[in-house]
Write an enzyme that holds these catalytic residues in place. Structure first.
Site, PDB file in Angstrom:
ATOM      1  N   GLY A  98       5.808  -4.289 -25.184  1.00  0.00           N
ATOM      2  CA  GLY A  98       5.467  -3.584 -23.948  1.00  0.00           C
ATOM      3  C   GLY A  98       6.661  -2.813 -23.407  1.00  0.00           C
ATOM      4  O   GLY A  98       6.820  -2.658 -22.194  1.00  0.00           O
TER       5      GLY A  98
ATOM      6  N   GLY B 161       6.620   0.484 -20.715  1.00  0.00           N
ATOM      7  CA  GLY B 161       6.069   0.415 -19.363  1.00  0.00           C
ATOM      8  C   GLY B 161       7.131   0.321 -18.287  1.00  0.00           C
ATOM      9  O   GLY B 161       8.333   0.509 -18.533  1.00  0.00           O
ATOM     10  N   LEU B 162       6.681   0.021 -17.083  1.00  0.00           N
ATOM     11  CA  LEU B 162       7.535  -0.049 -15.891  1.00  0.00           C
ATOM     12  C   LEU B 162       8.752  -0.951 -16.105  1.00  0.00           C
ATOM     13  O   LEU B 162       9.893  -0.536 -15.903  1.00  0.00           O
ATOM     14  CB  LEU B 162       6.694  -0.560 -14.714  1.00  0.00           C
ATOM     15  CG  LEU B 162       7.393  -0.973 -13.427  1.00  0.00           C
ATOM     16  CD1 LEU B 162       8.049   0.222 -12.760  1.00  0.00           C
ATOM     17  CD2 LEU B 162       6.397  -1.630 -12.474  1.00  0.00           C
ATOM     18  N   VAL B 163       8.513  -2.190 -16.515  1.00  0.00           N
ATOM     19  CA  VAL B 163       9.612  -3.150 -16.667  1.00  0.00           C
ATOM     20  C   VAL B 163      10.405  -2.873 -17.939  1.00  0.00           C
ATOM     21  O   VAL B 163      11.638  -2.946 -17.949  1.00  0.00           O
ATOM     22  CB  VAL B 163       9.074  -4.594 -16.650  1.00  0.00           C
ATOM     23  CG1 VAL B 163      10.212  -5.597 -16.797  1.00  0.00           C
ATOM     24  CG2 VAL B 163       8.300  -4.859 -15.361  1.00  0.00           C
TER      25      VAL B 163
ATOM     26  N   TYR C 214      -7.424 -13.077 -16.571  1.00  0.00           N
ATOM     27  CA  TYR C 214      -6.029 -12.655 -16.738  1.00  0.00           C
ATOM     28  C   TYR C 214      -5.083 -13.756 -16.266  1.00  0.00           C
ATOM     29  O   TYR C 214      -4.088 -14.076 -16.933  1.00  0.00           O
ATOM     30  CB  TYR C 214      -5.793 -11.377 -15.942  1.00  0.00           C
ATOM     31  CG  TYR C 214      -4.372 -10.868 -15.974  1.00  0.00           C
ATOM     32  CD1 TYR C 214      -3.901 -10.136 -17.069  1.00  0.00           C
ATOM     33  CD2 TYR C 214      -3.507 -11.099 -14.912  1.00  0.00           C
ATOM     34  CE1 TYR C 214      -2.600  -9.665 -17.104  1.00  0.00           C
ATOM     35  CE2 TYR C 214      -2.204 -10.631 -14.936  1.00  0.00           C
ATOM     36  CZ  TYR C 214      -1.753  -9.913 -16.038  1.00  0.00           C
ATOM     37  OH  TYR C 214      -0.456  -9.458 -16.063  1.00  0.00           O
TER      38      TYR C 214
ATOM     39  N   THR D 117       7.612 -10.960  -8.357  1.00  0.00           N
ATOM     40  CA  THR D 117       6.678 -10.584  -7.297  1.00  0.00           C
ATOM     41  C   THR D 117       6.301  -9.111  -7.507  1.00  0.00           C
ATOM     42  O   THR D 117       6.371  -8.615  -8.623  1.00  0.00           O
ATOM     43  CB  THR D 117       7.305 -10.835  -5.913  1.00  0.00           C
ATOM     44  OG1 THR D 117       8.634 -10.307  -5.886  1.00  0.00           O
ATOM     45  CG2 THR D 117       7.367 -12.320  -5.606  1.00  0.00           C
TER      46      THR D 117
ATOM     47  N   VAL E  57       6.292  -5.564  -8.325  1.00  0.00           N
ATOM     48  CA  VAL E  57       7.306  -4.699  -8.931  1.00  0.00           C
ATOM     49  C   VAL E  57       6.947  -3.234  -8.696  1.00  0.00           C
ATOM     50  O   VAL E  57       5.773  -2.850  -8.738  1.00  0.00           O
ATOM     51  CB  VAL E  57       7.402  -4.946 -10.457  1.00  0.00           C
ATOM     52  CG1 VAL E  57       8.635  -4.256 -11.028  1.00  0.00           C
ATOM     53  CG2 VAL E  57       7.394  -6.425 -10.779  1.00  0.00           C
TER      54      VAL E  57
ATOM     55  N   LYS F 263      -0.535   9.239  -3.076  1.00  0.00           N
ATOM     56  CA  LYS F 263      -1.269   9.754  -1.914  1.00  0.00           C
ATOM     57  C   LYS F 263      -0.403  10.684  -1.067  1.00  0.00           C
ATOM     58  O   LYS F 263      -0.862  11.739  -0.616  1.00  0.00           O
ATOM     59  CB  LYS F 263      -1.755   8.583  -1.042  1.00  0.00           C
ATOM     60  CG  LYS F 263      -3.035   7.922  -1.511  1.00  0.00           C
ATOM     61  CD  LYS F 263      -3.490   6.901  -0.464  1.00  0.00           C
ATOM     62  CE  LYS F 263      -4.868   6.350  -0.784  1.00  0.00           C
ATOM     63  NZ  LYS F 263      -5.336   5.435   0.277  1.00  0.00           N
TER      64      LYS F 263
ATOM     65  N   ASP G 192      -7.726  -5.372   4.577  1.00  0.00           N
ATOM     66  CA  ASP G 192      -6.284  -5.554   4.413  1.00  0.00           C
ATOM     67  C   ASP G 192      -5.944  -6.387   3.181  1.00  0.00           C
ATOM     68  O   ASP G 192      -4.820  -6.367   2.697  1.00  0.00           O
ATOM     69  CB  ASP G 192      -5.690  -6.269   5.634  1.00  0.00           C
ATOM     70  CG  ASP G 192      -5.257  -5.299   6.721  1.00  0.00           C
ATOM     71  OD1 ASP G 192      -5.067  -4.105   6.409  1.00  0.00           O
ATOM     72  OD2 ASP G 192      -5.104  -5.730   7.869  1.00  0.00           O
TER      73      ASP G 192
END
Length: 323
Positions: free
Chosen positions: A17, A20-22, A145, A173, A175, A196, A279
């Protein structure tokens, strides 16, 4: 590559992986803190299908890793999880079992897998810590998952008890950072906000944020997480997992986070909170006491700075960013 050649060239660290981000953040850290006895290999899904035992074995045969950072997983947003819990369970169980079993079979010295705070029980007390993972069922929306990720902890304990393997895991937590998934449907809070704001600024329209903005979250910059991941690989000797997170005192509200993102984009338009939208969970506070017992002086990047860096990257790489 022979065992003799392995020992001569030092560690070969294979990252599943890795695109990806990490993975991208770990790649950055590995270059900034280069060590002569470490060779890093970053894999993506294009290199091989980890759902296949044969293709997984071929990757281990090709790169001969001595160490593995296991990030690869089937992931998705809320709707995908709700409608495909079985698929998330089966696919991730296959991936994890193939990686860990092949690591054992090929004599890999250490594996560090990546879990998620969603593995914790839905009904719990706060702050959550590493001892509470198996205290009750996870949230029903993504149980497939979550249980698949929890199973990595079971496997790590099993491989250590039965074969003495040094397999462990980290639990980050929320990321965020460069190379995130900025998809408005499946992206997480921060990348979704960024996309957005980008669109609202580009189109000259109001920025609409779902909910009241009151929920609290602990966000960790992918670069900080990567620095900690590399420390875990090099130094952390426990089999039990470790939470990688900013402290409880560094929780921020979604509203504060949105204000920082708006400032980073220099967005001057109207900001509207759509309070008809849910929320979600008010807080999911995690304790980083275990991490601090090891690294009391670790300095996290201030969230405002980390958001500015991520916004700058997103604006510069909008055409290639996942969205």
């Amino acid at each position: 590559m022979s065992a003799e050649k392995k020992s001569r060239t030092g560690k070969v660290i294979m990252v599943t992986g890795g695109s990806g981000l990490v993975g991208k953040a770990i790649e950055r850290v590995s270059k900034e803190d280069q060590r002569p006895d470490e060779t890093w290999v970053f894999l993506s899904s294009k290199d091989g299908d980890l759902r296949s035992k044969e293709e997984t074995a071929a990757l281990f045969e090709k790169y001969q890793p001595t160490h593995v950072i296991h990030l690869a997983a089937m992931v998705g947003g809320l709707f995908a999880n709700l409608s495909h819990n079985l698929d998330f369970w089966r696919t991730n169980i296959k991936i994890n079992d193939n990686v860990l079993q092949t690591a054992y079979e090929t004599g890999v010295k250490k594996v560090v897998s990546c879990l998620s705070t969603c593995i914790f029980p839905d009904k719990t007390t706060y702050p959550i810590d590493e001892t509470m993972i198996h205290n009750g069922p996870p949230h029903d929306s993504n149980f497939g998952y979550s249980y698949a990720k929890r199973s990595i902890d079971i496997q790590n304990r099993g491989y250590h008890a039965q074969y003495g393997c040094q397999f462990t895991a980290v639990i980050p937590t929320n990321v965020f950072g460069q190379w995130d998934n900025f998809n408005l449907q499946d992206g997480h809070v921060i990348p979704g906000l960024m996309h957005k704001v980008y669109q609202a600024k580009r189109d000259g329209t109001p920025l609409t944020i779902w909910g009241t903005g009151k929920p609290l979250r602990q966000f960790i910059y992918s670069y900080d997480l990567a620095r900690l991941f590399v420390w875990v690989l090099r130094e952390y000797e426990e089999i039990a997992p470790i939470i990688l997170s900013v402290g409880e005192e560094d929780e921020v509200s979604i509203k504060e986070c949105a204000e920082h993102v708006v400032e980073a984009f220099d967005f001057k338009g109207e900001v509207v909170y759509d309070t008809t939208k849910s929320d979600g969970q008010y807080k999911k506070t995690a304790s980083n006491a275990k991490l601090r017992s090891y690294l009391p002086d670790f300095k996290f990047t201030p969230i405002k700075q980390a958001l500015k860096e991520t916004v700058a990257w997103f604006e510069a790489n909008y055409d290639i960013a996942r969205k």
